[in-house]
Design a protein around this motif. Structure first.
Motif, PDB file in Angstrom:
ATOM      1  N   GLY A   1     -88.699 -39.596 -70.050  1.00  0.00           N
ATOM      2  CA  GLY A   1     -88.607 -38.333 -70.770  1.00  0.00           C
ATOM      3  C   GLY A   1     -87.183 -37.965 -71.146  1.00  0.00           C
ATOM      4  O   GLY A   1     -86.903 -37.582 -72.278  1.00  0.00           O
TER       5      GLY A   1
ATOM      6  N   SER B   1     -88.789 -36.464 -75.989  1.00  0.00           N
ATOM      7  CA  SER B   1     -90.177 -36.042 -75.795  1.00  0.00           C
ATOM      8  C   SER B   1     -91.181 -37.010 -76.413  1.00  0.00           C
ATOM      9  O   SER B   1     -92.121 -37.448 -75.749  1.00  0.00           O
ATOM     10  CB  SER B   1     -90.387 -34.638 -76.352  1.00  0.00           C
ATOM     11  OG  SER B   1     -90.059 -34.589 -77.725  1.00  0.00           O
ATOM     12  N   ARG B   2     -90.987 -37.342 -77.663  1.00  0.00           N
ATOM     13  CA  ARG B   2     -91.966 -38.156 -78.383  1.00  0.00           C
ATOM     14  C   ARG B   2     -92.052 -39.574 -77.822  1.00  0.00           C
ATOM     15  O   ARG B   2     -93.131 -40.053 -77.461  1.00  0.00           O
ATOM     16  CB  ARG B   2     -91.599 -38.180 -79.868  1.00  0.00           C
ATOM     17  CG  ARG B   2     -92.582 -38.861 -80.760  1.00  0.00           C
ATOM     18  CD  ARG B   2     -92.183 -38.752 -82.222  1.00  0.00           C
ATOM     19  NE  ARG B   2     -90.934 -39.414 -82.528  1.00  0.00           N
ATOM     20  CZ  ARG B   2     -90.811 -40.718 -82.801  1.00  0.00           C
ATOM     21  NH1 ARG B   2     -91.880 -41.479 -82.804  1.00  0.00           N
ATOM     22  NH2 ARG B   2     -89.637 -41.247 -83.067  1.00  0.00           N
TER      23      ARG B   2
ATOM     24  N   ALA C   1     -93.119 -39.679 -73.952  1.00  0.00           N
ATOM     25  CA  ALA C   1     -94.571 -39.549 -73.783  1.00  0.00           C
ATOM     26  C   ALA C   1     -95.285 -40.806 -74.291  1.00  0.00           C
ATOM     27  O   ALA C   1     -96.232 -41.281 -73.658  1.00  0.00           O
ATOM     28  CB  ALA C   1     -95.086 -38.315 -74.507  1.00  0.00           C
TER      29      ALA C   1
ATOM     30  N   TYR D   1     -93.131 -35.788 -71.775  1.00  0.00           N
ATOM     31  CA  TYR D   1     -92.964 -35.021 -73.011  1.00  0.00           C
ATOM     32  C   TYR D   1     -92.177 -33.734 -72.739  1.00  0.00           C
ATOM     33  O   TYR D   1     -91.224 -33.405 -73.459  1.00  0.00           O
ATOM     34  CB  TYR D   1     -94.329 -34.700 -73.631  1.00  0.00           C
ATOM     35  CG  TYR D   1     -94.201 -33.919 -74.914  1.00  0.00           C
ATOM     36  CD1 TYR D   1     -93.965 -34.578 -76.112  1.00  0.00           C
ATOM     37  CD2 TYR D   1     -94.286 -32.528 -74.926  1.00  0.00           C
ATOM     38  CE1 TYR D   1     -93.820 -33.871 -77.293  1.00  0.00           C
ATOM     39  CE2 TYR D   1     -94.144 -31.820 -76.104  1.00  0.00           C
ATOM     40  CZ  TYR D   1     -93.911 -32.494 -77.278  1.00  0.00           C
ATOM     41  OH  TYR D   1     -93.751 -31.792 -78.451  1.00  0.00           O
ATOM     42  N   VAL D   2     -92.563 -33.015 -71.712  1.00  0.00           N
ATOM     43  CA  VAL D   2     -91.895 -31.748 -71.383  1.00  0.00           C
ATOM     44  C   VAL D   2     -90.435 -31.991 -70.993  1.00  0.00           C
ATOM     45  O   VAL D   2     -89.541 -31.252 -71.429  1.00  0.00           O
ATOM     46  CB  VAL D   2     -92.667 -30.997 -70.273  1.00  0.00           C
ATOM     47  CG1 VAL D   2     -91.866 -29.832 -69.725  1.00  0.00           C
ATOM     48  CG2 VAL D   2     -94.006 -30.512 -70.809  1.00  0.00           C
TER      49      VAL D   2
ATOM     50  N   GLY E   1     -88.526 -34.372 -71.978  1.00  0.00           N
ATOM     51  CA  GLY E   1     -87.814 -34.653 -73.226  1.00  0.00           C
ATOM     52  C   GLY E   1     -87.566 -33.405 -74.036  1.00  0.00           C
ATOM     53  O   GLY E   1     -86.463 -33.194 -74.558  1.00  0.00           O
ATOM     54  N   LYS E   2     -88.567 -32.545 -74.155  1.00  0.00           N
ATOM     55  CA  LYS E   2     -88.416 -31.303 -74.922  1.00  0.00           C
ATOM     56  C   LYS E   2     -87.333 -30.408 -74.332  1.00  0.00           C
ATOM     57  O   LYS E   2     -86.563 -29.791 -75.053  1.00  0.00           O
ATOM     58  CB  LYS E   2     -89.738 -30.525 -74.986  1.00  0.00           C
ATOM     59  CG  LYS E   2     -90.610 -30.886 -76.129  1.00  0.00           C
ATOM     60  CD  LYS E   2     -89.913 -30.601 -77.430  1.00  0.00           C
ATOM     61  CE  LYS E   2     -90.761 -30.951 -78.605  1.00  0.00           C
ATOM     62  NZ  LYS E   2     -90.013 -31.031 -79.846  1.00  0.00           N
TER      63      LYS E   2
ATOM     64  N   GLU F   1     -83.737 -32.792 -74.649  1.00  0.00           N
ATOM     65  CA  GLU F   1     -83.208 -33.350 -75.887  1.00  0.00           C
ATOM     66  C   GLU F   1     -82.505 -32.271 -76.704  1.00  0.00           C
ATOM     67  O   GLU F   1     -82.856 -31.104 -76.648  1.00  0.00           O
ATOM     68  CB  GLU F   1     -84.305 -34.058 -76.695  1.00  0.00           C
ATOM     69  CG  GLU F   1     -85.409 -33.173 -77.179  1.00  0.00           C
ATOM     70  CD  GLU F   1     -86.613 -33.945 -77.694  1.00  0.00           C
ATOM     71  OE1 GLU F   1     -86.690 -35.171 -77.544  1.00  0.00           O
ATOM     72  OE2 GLU F   1     -87.510 -33.289 -78.235  1.00  0.00           O
TER      73      GLU F   1
ATOM     74  N   GLY G   1     -85.036 -29.773 -66.655  1.00  0.00           N
ATOM     75  CA  GLY G   1     -86.026 -30.597 -67.343  1.00  0.00           C
ATOM     76  C   GLY G   1     -86.773 -31.523 -66.411  1.00  0.00           C
ATOM     77  O   GLY G   1     -88.012 -31.589 -66.424  1.00  0.00           O
TER      78      GLY G   1
ATOM     79  N   GLY H   1     -90.748 -31.390 -65.207  1.00  0.00           N
ATOM     80  CA  GLY H   1     -91.640 -32.538 -65.381  1.00  0.00           C
ATOM     81  C   GLY H   1     -92.278 -32.962 -64.078  1.00  0.00           C
ATOM     82  O   GLY H   1     -93.479 -33.245 -64.028  1.00  0.00           O
TER      83      GLY H   1
END
Length: 183
Positions: free
Chosen positions: A42, A47-48, A51, A94-95, A97-98, A101, A113, A117
């Motif tokens: 992540g 995120s993209r 995941a 994903y979370v 990364g969000k 990032e 982060g 996660g």
């Protein structure tokens, strides 16, 4: 997707396999290194792609490759009490990364982060464990017992390894950005 992205997704899917095979068995939920690699996916891939690396790993296992903990795989894995952790790895990566990032690379942002996660891994893992044991395997347990089986024995290890993931990410991300390998 660029070749670099495909390679990084494949690399982290492979790291999840390695993390599954490096495990210590316990009665219900094995102690593995997968949360560590899911956190790094992540934070290092974003995120993209983070995941997506987890989705690729889970799909490879679901089609029958023996990549899950203990060398298991196949569609029947969905009914395993530990499958919720795999769902949690996808959403948690994903979370992570969000949250991390496009932000300053500092210990605080990385810690927030990664620990968010980690919380997601456990929420999905323990909830799924509870549901499968109660409603599919017909082994009734209460929420306290689900926490005792799927959370308590592992949280200290995962908190420590998540801290290591913060340090690794903090040291690695600047070099990845400088080399153009970060997302």
């Amino acid at each position: 997707m660029r070749t670099k992205d495909i390679t990084l997704v494949g690399l982290f899917a492979a790291l999840m396999v390695i993390g599954a095979y490096i495990s210590i068995p316990t009665p219900w939920v094995p102690l593995t290194f997968q949360p560590f690699f899911a956190c790094l996916a992540g934070v290092l891939l974003g995120s993209r792609l983070g995941a997506l690396s987890q989705i690729v790993y889970v799909l490879i296992g679901l089609i029958g490759a023996p990549v899950f903990q203990g060398g298991s795989g196949g569609p029947g894995s969905i009914l395993s009490p530990t499958f919720g952790y795999l769902i949690g790895f996808i959403i948690g990566a994903y979370v992570i990364g969000k949250i991390t990032e496009n932000r300053n690379i500092n210990i605080k942002n990385l810690t927030v982060g990664i620990y968010c996660g980690l919380s997601i891994f456990y929420i999905f893992g323990v909830l799924y464990l509870y549901l499968i044991l109660n409603f599919y395997l017909n082994k009734p347990i209460n929420v306290a017992k689900a926490l005792q089986l799927g959370f308590t024995p592992f949280i200290i290890k995962d908190l420590v390894f998540s801290g290591v993931a913060v340090i690794v990410a903090h040291k690695t991300l600047p070099a990845l950005k400088k080399s153009g390998l970060s997302v």
